[in-house]
Design a protein around this motif. Structure first.
Motif, short mmCIF file in Angstrom:
data_model
loop_
_atom_site.label_atom_id
_atom_site.label_comp_id
_atom_site.label_asym_id
_atom_site.label_seq_id
_atom_site.Cartn_x
_atom_site.Cartn_y
_atom_site.Cartn_z
N PRO A 112 3.87 -16.54 2.90
CA PRO A 112 3.91 -15.29 3.66
C PRO A 112 3.32 -14.15 2.84
O PRO A 112 3.61 -14.03 1.65
CB PRO A 112 5.41 -15.06 3.91
CG PRO A 112 6.04 -16.39 3.73
CD PRO A 112 5.20 -17.16 2.76
N GLN A 130 2.15 -15.92 13.07
CA GLN A 130 2.07 -16.23 11.64
C GLN A 130 3.31 -15.69 10.94
O GLN A 130 3.98 -14.81 11.47
CB GLN A 130 0.83 -15.56 11.04
CG GLN A 130 -0.46 -15.87 11.75
CD GLN A 130 -1.13 -17.11 11.20
OE1 GLN A 130 -1.00 -17.42 10.03
NE2 GLN A 130 -1.83 -17.83 12.06
N LYS A 131 3.55 -16.14 9.73
CA LYS A 131 4.73 -15.69 9.01
C LYS A 131 4.46 -14.42 8.19
O LYS A 131 5.33 -13.94 7.47
CB LYS A 131 5.24 -16.81 8.10
CG LYS A 131 4.16 -17.36 7.20
CD LYS A 131 4.52 -18.74 6.71
CE LYS A 131 3.39 -19.42 5.95
NZ LYS A 131 2.09 -19.47 6.61
N HIS A 132 3.28 -13.90 8.31
CA HIS A 132 2.93 -12.71 7.52
C HIS A 132 3.46 -11.44 8.17
O HIS A 132 3.73 -11.40 9.37
CB HIS A 132 1.40 -12.58 7.42
CG HIS A 132 0.74 -13.83 6.98
ND1 HIS A 132 1.06 -14.47 5.80
CD2 HIS A 132 -0.22 -14.60 7.56
CE1 HIS A 132 0.32 -15.56 5.67
NE2 HIS A 132 -0.45 -15.67 6.73
N HIS A 133 3.58 -10.39 7.35
CA HIS A 133 3.82 -9.06 7.91
C HIS A 133 2.49 -8.32 7.86
O HIS A 133 1.74 -8.43 6.89
CB HIS A 133 4.88 -8.29 7.11
CG HIS A 133 5.23 -6.99 7.77
ND1 HIS A 133 6.11 -6.91 8.83
CD2 HIS A 133 4.74 -5.74 7.59
CE1 HIS A 133 6.18 -5.67 9.26
NE2 HIS A 133 5.36 -4.93 8.51
N ASN A 148 5.42 -8.64 14.25
CA ASN A 148 5.73 -8.41 12.83
C ASN A 148 4.70 -7.48 12.19
O ASN A 148 3.98 -7.86 11.28
CB ASN A 148 5.77 -9.75 12.09
CG ASN A 148 4.58 -10.64 12.48
OD1 ASN A 148 3.98 -10.46 13.54
ND2 ASN A 148 4.23 -11.56 11.62
#
Ligand SMILES: NC(=O)c1ccc[n+]([C@@H]2O[C@H](COP(=O)([O-])OP(=O)(O)OC[C@H]3O[C@@H](n4cnc5c(N)ncnc54)[C@H](OP(=O)(O)O)[C@@H]3O)[C@@H](O)[C@H]2O)c1
Length: 233
Positions: A112, A130-133, A148
């Motif tokens: 992430p 996706q798991k990103h911010h 997110n």
């Protein structure tokens, strides 16, 4: 370009696609909205008695640019593009150059991350799930598709100091950007270099062959070299 045309009193119209709620007012008569494809643009050119078209769109506005090539050929009018030189890497840059947006999504695969997604509003949906911010900097506060994400509403030109502070404040680990070129949006790349951050830089899309200038003066000379019967740009 608009200022140069206005200062010379050349008969011209400025066209906006209509993507932003409050576009910057230009010193020329303005029209807003699509033309209706190649046929629509060719018809507009004929109806308005346009003799020269200057394609000053963003280098990633590939459809409009391709339509301009086809419509000008159909309407038999002169076309030139005003296009900024692409950015080139400098010592200290950590750029991963990718061919398109899909490849930019793939390049983020892994742990992430906290990503400054500096690609405008239109294609943000590709980065969903996706798991990103994400940090987004948008011209309008209108809704966007990423859950997110933190949104900053701002309009360039941007400064290195401002972008350094932005990247630090949001603990950014990666930047995704389009190779727009020019000075208005290059501050983020300088800030990334100073902070040693990786930049996933999306290469320019394909655009059919056309006459290209990089400076307004060159376009003005090209316009003046045109026929004395010219009526509008
Ligand atoms: N793509 C970017 O990253 C980006 C970044 C900053 C600014 N912009 C600006 O935003 C506008 C839209 O970009 P885009 O990427 O959506 O373009 P695009 O995909 O190349 O064009 C899509 C359609 O939008 C209409 N259009 C685009 N530019 C126009 C203009 N200047 N005047 C009238 N109609 C226009 C045309 O509709 P019809 O087929 O109906 O004529 C065109 O077929 C462009 O003017 C571009 O310069 C784009």
């Amino acid at each position: 370009m608009a200022r140069a045309l206005a200062e010379e009193g050349m008969e011209a119209v400025f066209s906006y696609a209509g993507r932003t709620a409050s576009p910057i007012t230009q010193p020329l008569p303005m029209r807003v909205g699509g033309f209706g494809g190649i046929e629509g643009l060719a018809q507009y050119i004929r109806e308005q008695g346009i003799t020269h078209v200057v394609d000053a769109t963003h280098p990633f506005a590939a459809q409009m640019s391709a339509h301009a090539v086809a419509a000008c050929s159909q309407a038999n009018v002169a076309l030139a593009a005003l296009e900024r030189q692409p950015w080139a890497p400098q010592t200290g840059d950590d750029w991963r150059i990718v061919p398109d947006l899909a490849a930019a999504v793939q390049a983020l695969a892994g742990e992430p991350a906290c990503v400054f997604l500096a690609i405008g509003r239109q294609n943000l949906g590709l980065f969903a799930g996706q798991k990103h911010h994400y940090l987004l900097r948008l011209v309008d506060p209108a809704p966007q598709p990423l859950a997110n994400a933190t949104v900053v509403v701002d309009r360039g030109p941007f400064t290195v100091g401002g972008d350094l502070a932005l990247l630090r404040r949001h603990a950014i680990t990666h930047i995704v950007a389009k190779n727009a070129g020019g000075s208005g949006a290059s501050a983020k790349l300088e800030a990334a270099r100073l902070l040693g951050l990786p930049v996933i830089l999306i290469d320019r899309p394909f655009i059919p062959d056309r006459l290209v200038f990089s400076e307004v003066d060159q376009v003005m000379r090209w316009l003046h070299a045109g026929s004395s019967a010219e009526r509008g740009v």
